[in-house]
Design a protein around this motif. Structure first.
Motif, mmCIF file in Angstrom:
data_model
loop_
_atom_site.group_PDB
_atom_site.id
_atom_site.type_symbol
_atom_site.label_atom_id
_atom_site.label_comp_id
_atom_site.label_asym_id
_atom_site.label_seq_id
_atom_site.Cartn_x
_atom_site.Cartn_y
_atom_site.Cartn_z
ATOM 1 N N LEU A 96 5.587 -3.392 2.943
ATOM 2 C CA LEU A 96 4.668 -4.460 2.550
ATOM 3 C C LEU A 96 3.911 -4.999 3.756
ATOM 4 C CD1 LEU A 96 6.848 -6.425 -0.041
ATOM 5 C CD2 LEU A 96 4.889 -4.942 -0.509
ATOM 6 N N ALA A 97 4.589 -5.131 4.890
ATOM 7 C CA ALA A 97 3.929 -5.642 6.093
ATOM 8 C C ALA A 97 2.827 -4.691 6.550
ATOM 9 C CB ALA A 97 4.967 -5.834 7.207
ATOM 10 N N VAL A 98 3.101 -3.388 6.540
ATOM 11 C CA VAL A 98 2.093 -2.411 6.938
ATOM 12 C C VAL A 98 0.935 -2.411 5.947
ATOM 13 C CG1 VAL A 98 1.623 0.035 7.339
ATOM 14 C CG2 VAL A 98 3.769 -0.970 8.140
ATOM 15 N N PHE A 99 1.235 -2.534 4.666
ATOM 16 C CA PHE A 99 0.192 -2.578 3.640
ATOM 17 C C PHE A 99 -0.736 -3.771 3.864
ATOM 18 C CE2 PHE A 99 -1.193 -4.374 -0.465
ATOM 19 C CZ PHE A 99 -2.016 -3.340 -0.901
ATOM 20 N N LEU A 100 -0.156 -4.946 4.125
ATOM 21 C CA LEU A 100 -0.978 -6.141 4.358
ATOM 22 C C LEU A 100 -1.810 -5.994 5.628
ATOM 23 C CD1 LEU A 100 1.554 -8.960 3.405
ATOM 24 C CD2 LEU A 100 -0.410 -8.145 2.076
ATOM 25 N N ALA A 101 -1.227 -5.372 6.656
ATOM 26 C CA ALA A 101 -1.977 -5.166 7.897
ATOM 27 C C ALA A 101 -3.181 -4.256 7.665
ATOM 28 C CB ALA A 101 -1.057 -4.570 8.963
ATOM 29 N N ILE A 102 -3.004 -3.235 6.835
ATOM 30 C CA ILE A 102 -4.111 -2.329 6.522
ATOM 31 C C ILE A 102 -5.182 -3.036 5.708
ATOM 32 C CG2 ILE A 102 -4.740 -0.253 5.207
ATOM 33 C CD1 ILE A 102 -2.109 0.981 6.071
ATOM 34 N N GLN A 103 -4.767 -3.952 4.817
ATOM 35 C CA GLN A 103 -5.750 -4.701 4.033
ATOM 36 C C GLN A 103 -6.590 -5.601 4.927
ATOM 37 O OE1 GLN A 103 -6.030 -3.831 0.703
ATOM 38 N NE2 GLN A 103 -4.489 -2.394 1.490
ATOM 39 N N LEU A 114 -0.964 10.667 7.830
ATOM 40 C CA LEU A 114 -0.605 12.030 8.231
ATOM 41 C C LEU A 114 -1.842 12.912 8.111
ATOM 42 C CD1 LEU A 114 1.554 14.122 8.980
ATOM 43 C CD2 LEU A 114 1.986 14.426 6.541
ATOM 44 N N ILE A 115 -2.249 13.501 9.212
ATOM 45 C CA ILE A 115 -3.435 14.346 9.217
ATOM 46 C C ILE A 115 -3.254 15.419 10.282
ATOM 47 C CG2 ILE A 115 -4.688 12.915 10.880
ATOM 48 C CD1 ILE A 115 -7.241 13.512 9.300
ATOM 49 N N GLY A 116 -3.717 16.625 9.974
ATOM 50 C CA GLY A 116 -3.568 17.722 10.922
ATOM 51 C C GLY A 116 -4.538 17.600 12.083
ATOM 52 N N ALA A 143 2.709 3.741 5.225
ATOM 53 C CA ALA A 143 1.315 3.340 5.044
ATOM 54 C C ALA A 143 0.875 3.520 3.591
ATOM 55 C CB ALA A 143 0.411 4.156 5.969
ATOM 56 N N HIS A 144 0.248 2.488 3.031
ATOM 57 C CA HIS A 144 -0.327 2.524 1.687
ATOM 58 C C HIS A 144 -1.659 1.783 1.720
ATOM 59 C CE1 HIS A 144 4.038 2.949 1.038
ATOM 60 N NE2 HIS A 144 3.747 3.612 -0.057
ATOM 61 N N GLN A 145 -2.602 2.245 0.917
ATOM 62 C CA GLN A 145 -3.896 1.579 0.834
ATOM 63 C C GLN A 145 -4.141 0.959 -0.537
ATOM 64 O OE1 GLN A 145 -6.441 4.873 2.272
ATOM 65 N NE2 GLN A 145 -7.074 3.540 3.957
ATOM 66 N N ALA A 146 -3.754 1.654 -1.595
ATOM 67 C CA ALA A 146 -4.002 1.167 -2.957
ATOM 68 C C ALA A 146 -2.831 0.301 -3.440
ATOM 69 C CB ALA A 146 -4.211 2.338 -3.905
ATOM 70 N N VAL A 147 -3.170 -0.743 -4.183
ATOM 71 C CA VAL A 147 -2.138 -1.656 -4.710
ATOM 72 C C VAL A 147 -1.206 -0.920 -5.664
ATOM 73 C CG1 VAL A 147 -1.745 -3.723 -6.100
ATOM 74 C CG2 VAL A 147 -3.604 -3.689 -4.431
ATOM 75 N N TRP A 148 -1.750 -0.077 -6.537
ATOM 76 C CA TRP A 148 -0.912 0.629 -7.502
ATOM 77 C C TRP A 148 0.063 1.571 -6.803
ATOM 78 C CZ3 TRP A 148 -0.602 5.880 -7.569
ATOM 79 C CH2 TRP A 148 -1.631 6.597 -6.952
ATOM 80 N N HIS A 149 -0.387 2.140 -5.667
ATOM 81 C CA HIS A 149 0.439 3.089 -4.934
ATOM 82 C C HIS A 149 1.681 2.405 -4.354
ATOM 83 C CE1 HIS A 149 0.608 6.481 -1.665
ATOM 84 N NE2 HIS A 149 1.525 6.613 -2.602
ATOM 85 N N ILE A 150 1.465 1.301 -3.640
ATOM 86 C CA ILE A 150 2.607 0.630 -3.035
ATOM 87 C C ILE A 150 3.478 -0.050 -4.094
ATOM 88 C CG2 ILE A 150 1.378 -1.549 -2.596
ATOM 89 C CD1 ILE A 150 3.040 -1.709 0.026
ATOM 90 N N ALA A 151 2.859 -0.535 -5.171
ATOM 91 C CA ALA A 151 3.641 -1.178 -6.226
ATOM 92 C C ALA A 151 4.595 -0.179 -6.875
ATOM 93 C CB ALA A 151 2.707 -1.784 -7.273
ATOM 94 N N LEU A 199 -0.654 9.805 2.973
ATOM 95 C CA LEU A 199 0.099 8.611 3.326
ATOM 96 C C LEU A 199 0.952 8.162 2.133
ATOM 97 C CD1 LEU A 199 -2.291 5.496 3.235
ATOM 98 C CD2 LEU A 199 -2.839 7.672 2.194
ATOM 99 N N GLY A 200 1.956 7.351 2.417
ATOM 100 C CA GLY A 200 2.808 6.817 1.367
ATOM 101 C C GLY A 200 4.271 7.188 1.538
ATOM 102 N N ALA A 201 5.132 6.433 0.862
ATOM 103 C CA ALA A 201 6.579 6.628 0.943
ATOM 104 C C ALA A 201 7.104 7.585 -0.118
ATOM 105 C CB ALA A 201 7.280 5.272 0.806
ATOM 106 N N SER A 202 6.205 8.302 -0.792
ATOM 107 C CA SER A 202 6.614 9.131 -1.925
ATOM 108 C C SER A 202 7.619 10.212 -1.552
ATOM 109 C CB SER A 202 5.382 9.774 -2.571
ATOM 110 O OG SER A 202 4.493 8.790 -3.035
ATOM 111 N N GLY A 203 7.474 10.830 -0.377
ATOM 112 C CA GLY A 203 8.420 11.859 0.027
ATOM 113 C C GLY A 203 9.829 11.310 0.106
ATOM 114 N N ALA A 204 9.977 10.139 0.741
ATOM 115 C CA ALA A 204 11.289 9.506 0.841
ATOM 116 C C ALA A 204 11.795 9.078 -0.532
ATOM 117 C CB ALA A 204 11.208 8.296 1.778
#
Length: 296
Positions: A96-103, A114-116, A143-151, A199-204
């Motif tokens: 959540l802290a990283v999400f708010l920082a990105i906003q 993550l980028i090659g 890292a998350h950018q969209a609200v639906w993604h992090i939610a 980006l995102g925590a989906s893998g974990a």
């Protein structure tokens, strides 16, 4: 997974409740009657812990909490703690802290995803893993950018993480989380275009799904709720616009490490558990190195 005395299907999103304290989740069972017991009800025995009722039936010994010298252990060998969701809360807080920082500063995401390589060669300069920025394998997990993604990810982390943390113990749970996330990132790096950001925590999160399925099977609970949720999430994974590679990589890592966590024999528990995690981590590093060599 909510315990029911009748032995009927249990909810896959919570641990059993102590038979004497229904408001307390626990991953420990009495070694005699196998009823779930919380730390207050655990009585140290020659092997594991027994509930007060079984102790009363065999001896007039101490029926209170175990001494500090003999701490109760979870099914995976972790220490039973007063707050079985502490690490999960911290992980959610970091996300959540990283999400708010990105906003607040959207350009921050450029340094976390993550980028090659960007832009594609021969247009220098490059950025990403090809340029040695391996830290992105970790930062992209938060890292998350969209609200639906992090939610969606944080709700899944709360539902799956809490019971797993209580069942595995904090250190093993955190190790599982990071190994799964890194494995998902490695497979994404291998298969996705190097100029596409992920980006995102989906893998974990999918790693937690895999470990939950293993745990449910180990405890002989009803696996249908977990399988149903997993299938639904996999369908969404391949619906387009989602890095399914991270989901698959995390899921496989979660199943492998989760199996080692809950099935390792007691006498070689640490070696098998952390050895398996190390092997999965080495595989992720090898994949990353090989892909980097392909792009340079």
């Amino acid at each position: 997974m909510e315990d029911q005395a009748t032995g009927s299907a249990r909810d896959a999103h919570s641990l059993p409740k102590c038979y004497r304290h229904p408001d307390r989740e626990t991953g420990v069972r009495c070694t005699r009657c196998e009823r779930p017991i919380c730390p207050e009800c655990m009585v140290s025995a020659s092997v594991g812990f027994q509930c007060p009722d079984c102790v009363r039936g065999t001896t007039e010994g101490h029926t209170g909490p175990p001494s500090a010298a003999s701490r109760p252990r979870t099914i995976a060998g972790g220490t039973v703690t007063a707050d079985p969701r502490l690490v999960t809360k911290i992980l959610i807080g970091i996300n959540l802290a990283v999400f708010l920082a990105i906003q607040v500063k959207p350009s921050l995401a450029d340094h976390l995803v993550l980028i090659g390589e960007w832009p594609p060669k021969p247009y220098a300069p490059t950025m990403g893993l090809v340029d040695g920025e391996w830290y992105r394998m970790v930062t992209s997990m938060f890292a998350h950018q969209a609200v639906w993604h992090i939610a969606f990810n944080m709700m899944s982390l709360w539902w799956l993480g809490g019971p797993l943390e209580a069942a595995l113990g904090r250190v093993r749970y955190l190790t599982l989380y990071f190994v799964s996330g890194l494995a998902g990132g490695a497979l994404t790096y291998l298969l996705v275009s190097p100029t596409s950001a992920s980006l995102g925590a989906s893998g974990a999160i999918f790693g937690l799904f895999g470990a939950t399925a293993v745990l449910v099977r180990r405890l002989r609970y009803d696996m249908r709720p977990v399988i149903a949720l997993l299938v639904i999430n996999l369908i969404f994974s391949f619906s387009g616009g989602i890095a399914w590679q991270a989901h698959i990589g995390g899921l496989v890592a979660g199943v492998v490490t989760g199996y080692a966590m809950v099935h390792a024999p007691r006498e070689r528990r640490n070696l098998i558990q952390y050895g398996t995690c190390a092997l999965v981590l080495v595989a992720a590093v090898v994949i990353t190195v090989v892909r980097t060599a392909q792009l340079t």
